[in-house]
Design a protein around this motif. Structure first.
Motif, PDB file in Angstrom:
ATOM      1  N   ARG A   1       0.836  -1.188   0.000  1.00 15.57           N
ATOM      2  CA  ARG A   1       0.000   0.000   0.000  1.00 15.57           C
ATOM      3  C   ARG A   1       0.878   1.248   0.000  1.00 15.57           C
ATOM      4  O   ARG A   1       0.659   2.192  -0.764  1.00 15.57           O
ATOM      5  CB  ARG A   1      -0.843  -0.096   1.268  1.00 15.57           C
ATOM      6  CG  ARG A   1      -1.730   1.036   1.579  1.00 15.57           C
ATOM      7  CD  ARG A   1      -2.583   0.619   2.785  1.00 15.57           C
ATOM      8  NE  ARG A   1      -3.263   1.746   3.363  1.00 15.57           N
ATOM      9  CZ  ARG A   1      -2.750   2.527   4.303  1.00 15.57           C
ATOM     10  NH1 ARG A   1      -1.545   2.291   4.771  1.00 15.57           N
ATOM     11  NH2 ARG A   1      -3.431   3.539   4.771  1.00 15.57           N
ATOM     12  N   LEU A   2       1.922   1.190   0.831  1.00 13.01           N
ATOM     13  CA  LEU A   2       2.830   2.322   0.933  1.00 13.01           C
ATOM     14  C   LEU A   2       3.585   2.533  -0.383  1.00 13.01           C
ATOM     15  O   LEU A   2       3.753   3.659  -0.855  1.00 13.01           O
ATOM     16  CB  LEU A   2       3.821   2.033   2.070  1.00 13.01           C
ATOM     17  CG  LEU A   2       4.445   3.216   2.750  1.00 13.01           C
ATOM     18  CD1 LEU A   2       3.372   4.126   3.309  1.00 13.01           C
ATOM     19  CD2 LEU A   2       5.352   2.729   3.873  1.00 13.01           C
TER      20      LEU A   2
ATOM     21  N   ARG B   1       2.677   1.702  -3.406  1.00 14.27           N
ATOM     22  CA  ARG B   1       1.798   2.262  -4.430  1.00 14.27           C
ATOM     23  C   ARG B   1       1.527   3.737  -4.164  1.00 14.27           C
ATOM     24  O   ARG B   1       1.415   4.537  -5.080  1.00 14.27           O
ATOM     25  CB  ARG B   1       0.497   1.484  -4.497  1.00 14.27           C
ATOM     26  CG  ARG B   1       0.501   0.509  -5.641  1.00 14.27           C
ATOM     27  CD  ARG B   1      -0.870  -0.058  -5.853  1.00 14.27           C
ATOM     28  NE  ARG B   1      -0.832  -1.487  -5.642  1.00 14.27           N
ATOM     29  CZ  ARG B   1      -1.170  -2.082  -4.517  1.00 14.27           C
ATOM     30  NH1 ARG B   1      -1.597  -1.396  -3.487  1.00 14.27           N
ATOM     31  NH2 ARG B   1      -1.095  -3.375  -4.416  1.00 14.27           N
ATOM     32  N   ALA B   2       1.428   4.077  -2.863  1.00 13.42           N
ATOM     33  CA  ALA B   2       1.241   5.494  -2.514  1.00 13.42           C
ATOM     34  C   ALA B   2       2.434   6.309  -2.995  1.00 13.42           C
ATOM     35  O   ALA B   2       2.280   7.457  -3.420  1.00 13.42           O
ATOM     36  CB  ALA B   2       1.047   5.643  -1.011  1.00 13.42           C
TER      37      ALA B   2
ATOM     38  N   ILE C   1       4.218   5.712  -5.703  1.00 15.03           N
ATOM     39  CA  ILE C   1       4.015   5.939  -7.142  1.00 15.03           C
ATOM     40  C   ILE C   1       2.969   7.029  -7.344  1.00 15.03           C
ATOM     41  O   ILE C   1       3.128   7.933  -8.177  1.00 15.03           O
ATOM     42  CB  ILE C   1       3.546   4.659  -7.859  1.00 15.03           C
ATOM     43  CG1 ILE C   1       4.551   3.539  -7.631  1.00 15.03           C
ATOM     44  CG2 ILE C   1       3.370   4.908  -9.355  1.00 15.03           C
ATOM     45  CD1 ILE C   1       4.196   2.266  -8.362  1.00 15.03           C
ATOM     46  N   ALA C   2       1.890   6.959  -6.550  1.00 13.45           N
ATOM     47  CA  ALA C   2       0.815   7.939  -6.688  1.00 13.45           C
ATOM     48  C   ALA C   2       1.344   9.354  -6.426  1.00 13.45           C
ATOM     49  O   ALA C   2       1.056  10.278  -7.189  1.00 13.45           O
ATOM     50  CB  ALA C   2      -0.327   7.604  -5.727  1.00 13.45           C
TER      51      ALA C   2
ATOM     52  N   ALA D   1      -2.889  12.696  -4.976  1.00 11.60           N
ATOM     53  CA  ALA D   1      -2.541  11.779  -3.891  1.00 11.60           C
ATOM     54  C   ALA D   1      -3.053  12.306  -2.559  1.00 11.60           C
ATOM     55  O   ALA D   1      -3.584  11.558  -1.740  1.00 11.60           O
ATOM     56  CB  ALA D   1      -1.030  11.565  -3.841  1.00 11.60           C
TER      57      ALA D   1
ATOM     58  N   ILE E   1      -3.545  10.663   1.333  1.00 14.11           N
ATOM     59  CA  ILE E   1      -2.143  10.278   1.507  1.00 14.11           C
ATOM     60  C   ILE E   1      -1.361  11.456   2.067  1.00 14.11           C
ATOM     61  O   ILE E   1      -1.439  12.560   1.540  1.00 14.11           O
ATOM     62  CB  ILE E   1      -1.534   9.821   0.158  1.00 14.11           C
ATOM     63  CG1 ILE E   1      -2.253   8.570  -0.355  1.00 14.11           C
ATOM     64  CG2 ILE E   1      -0.039   9.569   0.294  1.00 14.11           C
ATOM     65  CD1 ILE E   1      -1.883   8.167  -1.771  1.00 14.11           C
ATOM     66  N   ASN E   2      -0.615  11.205   3.143  1.00 18.27           N
ATOM     67  CA  ASN E   2       0.209  12.243   3.737  1.00 18.27           C
ATOM     68  C   ASN E   2       1.504  12.377   2.936  1.00 18.27           C
ATOM     69  O   ASN E   2       2.425  11.578   3.077  1.00 18.27           O
ATOM     70  CB  ASN E   2       0.502  11.876   5.188  1.00 18.27           C
ATOM     71  CG  ASN E   2       1.390  12.895   5.880  1.00 18.27           C
ATOM     72  OD1 ASN E   2       1.876  13.834   5.257  1.00 18.27           O
ATOM     73  ND2 ASN E   2       1.599  12.703   7.159  1.00 18.27           N
TER      74      ASN E   2
ATOM     75  N   ILE F   1       5.281  10.470   3.084  1.00 19.88           N
ATOM     76  CA  ILE F   1       5.840   9.667   1.991  1.00 19.88           C
ATOM     77  C   ILE F   1       7.240  10.178   1.626  1.00 19.88           C
ATOM     78  O   ILE F   1       8.160   9.399   1.374  1.00 19.88           O
ATOM     79  CB  ILE F   1       4.919   9.725   0.748  1.00 19.88           C
ATOM     80  CG1 ILE F   1       3.546   9.115   1.051  1.00 19.88           C
ATOM     81  CG2 ILE F   1       5.559   9.045  -0.444  1.00 19.88           C
ATOM     82  CD1 ILE F   1       3.523   7.611   1.196  1.00 19.88           C
TER      83      ILE F   1
END
Lengths: 290, 243
Positions: free
Chosen positions: A160-161, A163-164, A166-167, A175, A180-181, A185
């Motif tokens: 999950r992290l 992919r976040a 990449i987002a 994002a 998403i913080n 990230i």
């Protein structure tokens, strides 16, 4: 034949080191949208931390502490020097990063002096492999770098992290709208990059057991070159660029036997590749947002 | 009770004033439309309310909480999200991964599966293309993905920025049908649109934004029949307002 094999293994292991460092450049560029020119100096800090913690006489503990130390340093640098500049002009961030780089080098010289210090982490020795003499440390380096790259790829693709990450690299605002913080990230990205740089520092010590304040400068620039050749912002690109550059360096050293020539050849290849493919091998044509 | 209350919101880009102290509110269960020409400040308003761009002054209250200074990801966790202008789906990720990102803050796997199921029931096209890279979807499919992605957090307030932009008329109708459905199922909606007739038709209340100020407000019907709105946004006085 033997020479080809040993050059191949040396090239791949050096390429693995470049790839590890290049990953730090490319991930920070992709996610925080900045060139962290102090990244190479984290290698040097990693080297010195291993040198200091070798006082424990236990290489594994020394390596672990060095990795932890570099992660803390990398994250702290981001918080103090780069985070306040988020939204500032890229030039301001770039100059700050260069400033941090010189600061780290100068601090190392103030603390440890300008002379090169010797440190032996572990004596692996050499083996005969199909008639060729191969340093075991090269094989260890190759094995560890491949394992780390594999782990990182799986992490980015399947967690999950990851992919976040990449987002965030693709669209920071979108994002955030997912909850998403982004600052979190970015912190994680710097932590991963710094840990990889610390490991790169270790691998340099396995190749040549010496630390100095400027030991990170050239590997930093080479790895940055590798990241650009592979396509900056692309994780597989950094790996490809790193391995390619390592191979080119070892092969051209084998042929010319003069170190400065190999640097010239490597950077000429960078220029050639950029002429043909300005975005690097795996880089995407991305509209720069104004 | 007002679910979202914006008071005297001012936003500057450098020295340029983009929003000159606008105030509006969205009550629970309403569809509120904000119409205005290009450059009126609609997207600026949307982005500043949700915390993507800084506010110079004013306040934003959501669900009784002051979110004026809150960062965007925290606001989203309170149950208010936005489908941004231009959709902004993650082009390099698959349809599934986009939806996963939409559910980034959802820890409950059961709930995630249920929501995924209902998205795929509502949009069978997305179910068919779940493993396709999102950048290869058509414009309409991308808009559906963007809306589905926002729905994964089960928003109380859904803000839509130009959902009909760049879509064929048949798709525009479809998007507005979906908005009505979402509203019927209890989602409060703030809609920003250039397609004024459509936006006024479904709105409970509406506001007109002109160069950074709100110049008119009223029910959707009132605005649709007002002379000023008809001249400026509904293509002249011959237009018959929706009954």
């Amino acid at each position: 034949m033997e020479e080809i094999l040993s050059t191949l293994i040396n090239g791949l292991s050096l390429g693995g080191i470049y790839a590890m460092i290049a990953l730090g450049y490319t991930m920070v560029y992709g996610i925080a949208k900045m060139l962290n020119f102090a990244h190479g100096d984290i290698i040097m800090v990693g080297g010195y931390l291993i040198y200091v913690f070798m006082a424990t006489k236990n290489p594994l503990i020394a390596i672990l502490l060095a990795v932890v130390g570099c992660v803390i340093l990398g994250v702290t640098i981001e918080k103090i020097a780069y985070k306040p500049l988020r939204g500032a002009s890229p030039l301001a961030v770039l100059i700050t990063a260069i400033g941090v780089s010189y600061m780290l080098q100068s601090l190392a010289q103030i603390i440890f002096g300008s002379a090169t210090q010797m440190v032996t982490v572990y004596e692996f020795g050499a083996v005969k492999l199909m008639g060729a003499t191969v340093q075991i440390s090269s094989l260890v380096t190759l094995g560890v770098t491949v394992a780390v790259m594999l782990a990182l790829t799986l992490f980015v693709k399947f967690t999950r992290l990851g992919r976040a990450m990449i987002a965030v690299s693709e669209d920071r605002d979108a994002a955030q709208l997912m909850g998403i913080n982004v600052n979190g990230i970015i912190t994680i990205t710097f932590a991963i990059g710094s840990a990889l740089a610390a490991l790169a520092g270790l691998f340099y010590l396995l190749k040549a057991p010496a630390v100095s304040g400027t030991m990170g400068a050239m590997p930093g620039i080479k790895a940055f070159t590798a990241a650009v050749i592979g396509g900056i912002g692309s994780i597989p690109g950094a790996m490809l660029g790193g391995i390619l550059l390592g191979m080119v360096e070892c092969i051209s050293y084998k042929i010319t036997a003069i170190a400065p020539y190999t640097d010239a050849i490597e950077f000429s290849i960078l220029i050639l590749i950029l002429l043909v493919r300005p975005t690097g091998f795996l880089g995407k044509k991305r509209r720069e947002k104004v | 009770m007002a679910l979202l209350e914006v008071k005297n919101l001012e936003v500057y880009y450098g020295v340029i004033c983009a929003l000159k102290g606008i105030s509006f509110e969205v009550n629970e269960g309403e569809i509120v439309s904000l119409i205005g020409a290009n450059g009126a400040g609609k997207t600026t308003m949307m982005q500043s309310v949700v915390g993507l761009i800084p506010k110079r002054s004013g306040s934003v209250i959501y669900d009784g909480k002051d979110i004026t200074k809150m960062s965007c990801h925290k606001i989203v966790q309170l149950g208010m999200t936005q489908v941004p202008e231009g959709r902004r789906i993650f082009q390099e990720l698959t349809v599934m991964e986009n939806l996963m990102m939409g559910a980034y803050t959802v820890r409950d796997q059961q709930r995630y599966k249920e929501d995924l199921q209902s998205v795929f029931e509502r949009f069978p096209r997305l179910a068919e293309r779940r493993n396709q890279i999102a950048g290869t979807l058509s414009g309409g499919e991308q808009q559906m993905l963007a809306m589905s992605r926002a729905l994964m957090i089960r928003p109380k307030l859904l803000m839509l920025d130009e959902p009909s932009m760049g879509l064929a008329p048949i798709l525009v109708d479809q998007i507005f049908e979906i908005i009505k459905e979402l509203h019927a199922s209890g989602t409060t909606i703030l809609l920003v649109e250039q397609n004024a007739s459509k936006a006024l038709e479904i709105a409970d209340r509406a506001y007109v934004l002109e160069t950074g100020s709100i110049t008119l407000s009223g029910t959707g019907k009132e605005l649709a029949s007002s002379d000023e709105v008809r001249k400026a946004y509904l293509g002249g006085s011959n237009h018959t307002p929706p009954a």
